[in-house]
Design a protein around this motif. Sequence first.
Motif, mmCIF file in Angstrom:
data_model
loop_
_atom_site.group_PDB
_atom_site.id
_atom_site.type_symbol
_atom_site.label_atom_id
_atom_site.label_comp_id
_atom_site.label_asym_id
_atom_site.label_seq_id
_atom_site.Cartn_x
_atom_site.Cartn_y
_atom_site.Cartn_z
ATOM 1 N N MET A 133 0.847 -1.199 0.000
ATOM 2 C CA MET A 133 0.000 0.000 0.000
ATOM 3 C C MET A 133 0.878 1.244 0.000
ATOM 4 S SD MET A 133 -3.032 0.911 2.612
ATOM 5 C CE MET A 133 -3.750 2.502 2.628
ATOM 6 N N SER A 134 0.501 2.181 -0.802
ATOM 7 C CA SER A 134 1.260 3.414 -0.961
ATOM 8 C C SER A 134 1.006 4.373 0.202
ATOM 9 C CB SER A 134 0.862 4.072 -2.279
ATOM 10 O OG SER A 134 1.610 5.222 -2.497
ATOM 11 N N LYS A 135 2.061 5.054 0.628
ATOM 12 C CA LYS A 135 1.916 6.095 1.638
ATOM 13 C C LYS A 135 1.276 7.320 0.992
ATOM 14 C CE LYS A 135 6.058 6.958 2.727
ATOM 15 N NZ LYS A 135 7.298 7.444 3.304
ATOM 16 N N THR A 136 0.988 8.297 1.830
ATOM 17 C CA THR A 136 0.450 9.569 1.350
ATOM 18 C C THR A 136 1.476 10.661 1.595
ATOM 19 O OG1 THR A 136 -1.810 8.892 1.848
ATOM 20 C CG2 THR A 136 -1.422 11.249 1.628
ATOM 21 N N VAL A 137 1.583 11.574 0.640
ATOM 22 C CA VAL A 137 2.419 12.753 0.798
ATOM 23 C C VAL A 137 1.650 13.927 0.190
ATOM 24 C CG1 VAL A 137 3.725 12.535 -1.359
ATOM 25 C CG2 VAL A 137 4.786 13.646 0.611
ATOM 26 N N HIS A 138 1.863 15.093 0.745
ATOM 27 C CA HIS A 138 1.231 16.314 0.251
ATOM 28 C C HIS A 138 2.248 17.126 -0.549
ATOM 29 C CE1 HIS A 138 -2.141 15.546 2.890
ATOM 30 N NE2 HIS A 138 -1.366 15.599 3.961
ATOM 31 N N LEU A 139 1.748 18.161 -1.209
ATOM 32 C CA LEU A 139 2.578 19.156 -1.858
ATOM 33 C C LEU A 139 2.366 20.483 -1.139
ATOM 34 C CD1 LEU A 139 1.781 18.401 -5.608
ATOM 35 C CD2 LEU A 139 3.855 17.782 -4.361
ATOM 36 N N ILE A 140 3.362 21.341 -1.180
ATOM 37 C CA ILE A 140 3.211 22.693 -0.646
ATOM 38 C C ILE A 140 3.726 23.650 -1.718
ATOM 39 C CG2 ILE A 140 5.419 22.595 0.584
ATOM 40 C CD1 ILE A 140 4.002 24.319 2.810
ATOM 41 N N LYS A 141 2.995 24.749 -1.911
ATOM 42 C CA LYS A 141 3.282 25.665 -3.021
ATOM 43 C C LYS A 141 2.972 27.087 -2.598
ATOM 44 C CE LYS A 141 3.687 26.855 -7.472
ATOM 45 N NZ LYS A 141 4.390 28.102 -7.274
ATOM 46 N N LEU A 142 3.829 28.029 -3.009
ATOM 47 C CA LEU A 142 3.535 29.445 -2.807
ATOM 48 C C LEU A 142 2.456 29.862 -3.786
ATOM 49 C CD1 LEU A 142 7.093 31.068 -2.606
ATOM 50 C CD2 LEU A 142 5.698 30.189 -0.734
ATOM 51 N N SER A 143 1.502 30.620 -3.319
ATOM 52 C CA SER A 143 0.499 31.207 -4.200
ATOM 53 C C SER A 143 0.971 32.629 -4.503
ATOM 54 C CB SER A 143 -0.875 31.207 -3.527
ATOM 55 O OG SER A 143 -1.856 31.671 -4.427
ATOM 56 N N VAL A 144 1.836 32.722 -5.507
ATOM 57 C CA VAL A 144 2.505 33.975 -5.840
ATOM 58 C C VAL A 144 1.502 35.009 -6.336
ATOM 59 C CG1 VAL A 144 4.282 35.030 -7.286
ATOM 60 C CG2 VAL A 144 4.613 32.726 -6.386
ATOM 61 N N GLY A 145 1.600 36.219 -5.791
ATOM 62 C CA GLY A 145 0.722 37.305 -6.212
ATOM 63 C C GLY A 145 -0.634 37.305 -5.540
ATOM 64 N N THR A 146 -0.884 36.324 -4.701
ATOM 65 C CA THR A 146 -2.167 36.241 -4.002
ATOM 66 C C THR A 146 -2.081 37.015 -2.691
ATOM 67 O OG1 THR A 146 -2.548 34.048 -4.940
ATOM 68 C CG2 THR A 146 -3.854 34.636 -3.025
ATOM 69 N N GLU A 147 -3.090 37.809 -2.430
ATOM 70 C CA GLU A 147 -3.118 38.606 -1.194
ATOM 71 C C GLU A 147 -3.760 37.872 -0.028
ATOM 72 O OE1 GLU A 147 -1.713 41.702 -0.788
ATOM 73 O OE2 GLU A 147 -0.891 41.315 -2.783
ATOM 74 N N ASP A 148 -4.708 36.965 -0.315
ATOM 75 C CA ASP A 148 -5.435 36.267 0.739
ATOM 76 C C ASP A 148 -6.147 35.055 0.141
ATOM 77 O OD1 ASP A 148 -7.626 37.420 -0.617
ATOM 78 O OD2 ASP A 148 -7.777 39.056 0.820
ATOM 79 N N VAL A 149 -6.838 34.282 0.979
ATOM 80 C CA VAL A 149 -7.538 33.079 0.523
ATOM 81 C C VAL A 149 -8.599 33.440 -0.517
ATOM 82 C CG1 VAL A 149 -9.010 31.143 1.233
ATOM 83 C CG2 VAL A 149 -7.058 31.811 2.662
ATOM 84 N N ALA A 150 -9.295 34.544 -0.314
ATOM 85 C CA ALA A 150 -10.316 34.969 -1.281
ATOM 86 C C ALA A 150 -9.694 35.242 -2.652
ATOM 87 C CB ALA A 150 -11.058 36.204 -0.766
ATOM 88 N N GLY A 151 -8.487 35.775 -2.676
ATOM 89 C CA GLY A 151 -7.799 36.023 -3.935
ATOM 90 C C GLY A 151 -7.460 34.729 -4.668
ATOM 91 N N LEU A 152 -7.061 33.705 -3.921
ATOM 92 C CA LEU A 152 -6.783 32.405 -4.527
ATOM 93 C C LEU A 152 -8.073 31.800 -5.083
ATOM 94 C CD1 LEU A 152 -4.869 30.094 -5.235
ATOM 95 C CD2 LEU A 152 -5.126 29.273 -2.868
ATOM 96 N N GLU A 153 -9.160 31.932 -4.325
ATOM 97 C CA GLU A 153 -10.461 31.440 -4.807
ATOM 98 C C GLU A 153 -10.875 32.166 -6.084
ATOM 99 O OE1 GLU A 153 -12.774 32.119 -1.231
ATOM 100 O OE2 GLU A 153 -12.859 29.952 -0.849
ATOM 101 N N ALA A 154 -10.670 33.462 -6.118
ATOM 102 C CA ALA A 154 -11.031 34.247 -7.300
ATOM 103 C C ALA A 154 -10.208 33.809 -8.518
ATOM 104 C CB ALA A 154 -10.839 35.739 -7.035
ATOM 105 N N TRP A 155 -8.914 33.598 -8.314
ATOM 106 C CA TRP A 155 -8.054 33.146 -9.411
ATOM 107 C C TRP A 155 -8.551 31.803 -9.947
ATOM 108 C CZ3 TRP A 155 -4.931 33.846 -13.247
ATOM 109 C CH2 TRP A 155 -4.192 32.786 -13.756
ATOM 110 N N GLN A 156 -8.839 30.875 -9.031
ATOM 111 C CA GLN A 156 -9.256 29.539 -9.457
ATOM 112 C C GLN A 156 -10.625 29.515 -10.119
ATOM 113 O OE1 GLN A 156 -8.736 26.769 -6.222
ATOM 114 N NE2 GLN A 156 -6.529 26.793 -6.450
ATOM 115 N N SER A 157 -11.400 30.549 -9.934
ATOM 116 C CA SER A 157 -12.716 30.604 -10.586
ATOM 117 C C SER A 157 -12.620 31.050 -12.045
ATOM 118 C CB SER A 157 -13.660 31.521 -9.805
ATOM 119 O OG SER A 157 -13.258 32.872 -9.962
ATOM 120 N N GLN A 158 -11.442 31.536 -12.442
ATOM 121 C CA GLN A 158 -11.240 31.969 -13.828
ATOM 122 C C GLN A 158 -11.036 30.758 -14.736
ATOM 123 O OE1 GLN A 158 -8.171 34.924 -14.219
ATOM 124 N NE2 GLN A 158 -8.772 35.920 -12.303
ATOM 125 N N LYS A 159 -11.567 30.845 -15.926
ATOM 126 C CA LYS A 159 -11.489 29.755 -16.900
ATOM 127 C C LYS A 159 -10.054 29.312 -17.164
ATOM 128 C CE LYS A 159 -14.646 27.518 -19.170
ATOM 129 N NZ LYS A 159 -15.266 26.439 -18.414
#
Length: 143
Positions: free
Chosen positions: A1-27
């Motif tokens: 059985m495979s273990k689990t590992v996560h990724l961690i990434k900078l959200s460059v240019g994002t001011e806050d969580v709402a900004g990341l949500e707004a970016w991801q809502s774009q096509k």
Amino acid sequence: MSKTVHLIKLSVGTEDVAGLEAWQSQKRAQTEDGLPRHITRMWPKREDEILNGGSIFWVIKGVVLCRQPVLRLDEYDSADGIRRCAIVCEPGLIRVEATPRRAFQGWRYLPVDDAPCDLSQARQHEDILPIELTQALAEIGVR
């Protein structure tokens, strides 16, 4: 059985969580089936571990604030002919305990034991504090 590992990434240019949500809502930040994706140059060698329940944790202005479960890794061919990886995630962001993180390039693997804990369901919908206050509180260990 495979273990689990996560990724961690900078959200460059994002001011806050709402900004990341707004970016991801774009096509342009979505797959053809409408899921949020992050395109990266490097393909994770630990793909099986990521796809075994891993998430991408987002660092915003020096603080890990949220995560998204990773659904799949898609090949993405860019106009320059270089094969890239599209990290495809579940829609929506899950807020986590604010955890300071120094800047780094690209993405990194994040062991499950080192990942910030999710905020409780009751706290997921709390008003988000200003990022400067969140940073200051995280630096002194208040989450």
